[in-house]
Design an enzyme around this catalytic site. Structure first.
Site, PDB file in Angstrom:
ATOM      1  N   LYS A  51       0.855  -1.192   0.000  1.00 20.60           N
ATOM      2  CA  LYS A  51       0.000   0.000   0.000  1.00 20.60           C
ATOM      3  C   LYS A  51       0.886   1.235   0.000  1.00 20.60           C
ATOM      4  CE  LYS A  51      -0.394   1.755   3.584  1.00 20.60           C
ATOM      5  NZ  LYS A  51      -0.247   2.747   4.630  1.00 20.60           N
ATOM      6  N   ASP A  96      -5.016  -0.362   8.815  1.00 19.00           N
ATOM      7  CA  ASP A  96      -4.755  -0.433   7.378  1.00 19.00           C
ATOM      8  C   ASP A  96      -5.342  -1.675   6.713  1.00 19.00           C
ATOM      9  OD1 ASP A  96      -3.480   1.957   6.896  1.00 19.00           O
ATOM     10  OD2 ASP A  96      -1.455   1.174   7.209  1.00 19.00           O
TER      11      ASP A  96
END
Length: 294
Positions: free
Chosen positions: A11, A138
């Site tokens: 990410k 996350d």
């Protein structure tokens, strides 16, 4: 049942604004998130016993597997799905750890996708989504691993149509703890990090079909509010940012997440590949990846 595999893509926070710190101590964020073409790979061998085995070049950096997010996510889902079919996980670890690119969160999200497949659940089943949220901030964004605007503490996701962005990612192989960076930011509970006027302004992002150049220009107008506190925690982040900014053809360089991974965007793949080669020659101890964000 045969073994199942999923990629756990890195990410990247193209922008990251810390709106403020809530009274419960969590931080409200606003971030444009993309995903890279570098990844760990997680394989599930369905069976009666839950286990996790580490392999790959990054396995030694992961420490004790007993508190790994893959197992945490699995146990949280098992609490919500009766008779959940689990088994033995094998994690082929390639992404750097404590690096600001959600490596552990991506692994946990991959575990939830694998468990959903093994149990004939949809990846957006509310029980899967809840397990993701409870595993870590996350993990929800890594569950679909698609570009989006992420707000709140990471639970609110608004999809974006992001073009392919040639990029170089660099990590100096120095772990940076997220909690230390937020501590260096120094917000008190209930304190805003932006003014009320700024808070009310809605950031406009390019419309669907916009070019990579349009997106790079838009991302340039943003920032990563954790960059300055990360520099206080680990000064090597500044070395990485300066090295990226000096590459020929670079359009933007910035830190991802809470660091220490930083990225640079380029107009084309050739410039990105050439930049990566220069960095690998100059800093052989750094982790360097040339590819694309999307």
């Amino acid at each position: 049942m045969t073994a199942l595999s999923e990629q756990a893509r890195a990410k990247v926070n193209l922008t990251l604004r810390v709106v403020g710190r809530r009274v419960d101590g969590y931080h409200d964020l606003e971030s444009v998130v993309a995903f890279a073409d570098c990844a760990d790979r997680l394989t599930l061998h369905p069976g009666a016993e839950l286990s996790l085995v580490m392999s790959g070049p990054g396995a030694q950096d992961c420490g004790d597997t007993s508190d790994n997010l893959v197992l945490k996510a699995t146990r949280l889902l098992a609490e919500r799905v009766p008779n959940l079919r689990t088994g033995g996980f094998v994690l082929d670890k390639h992404l750097p750890v404590a690096a600001g690119i959600g490596g552990g969160s991506a692994d946990a999200a991959a575990a939830l996708r694998l468990l959903a497949r093994a149990n004939e659940l949809s990846a957006d089943d509310p029980r899967v989504v809840e397990a993701a949220r409870l595993t870590g901030a996350d993990v929800p964004v890594c569950l679909p691993s698609k570009p989006c605007v992420m707000t709140g503490v990471g639970e609110n996701l608004s999809p974006l149509q992001l073009p392919r962005l040639p990029a170089v990612m660099v990590n100096p192989r120095v772990p940076v703890a997220t909690k230390d960076v937020f501590a260096a930011l120094g917000l008190r509970a209930g304190q805003l990090n932006v003014g009320v006027v700024d808070l009310l302004k809605s950031t406009g992002w390019p419309t669907d079909g916009s070019s990579a150049a349009d997106w790079i220009a838009a991302v340039k107008r943003g920032t990563n509010d954790l960059e300055a506190p990360a520099l206080k925690v680990e000064s090597v982040v500044g070395d990485v940012l300066r090295a990226l900014a000096a590459l020929p053809g670079v359009r933007l360089s910035r830190m991802s997440g809470s660091g220490a991974t930083c990225f640079a965007l380029f107009a084309n793949d050739d410039d990105a590949q050439a930049g990566a080669q220069l960095l690998k020659a100059a800093q052989p101890g750094w982790w360097v990846h040339a590819g694309a964000l999307s």
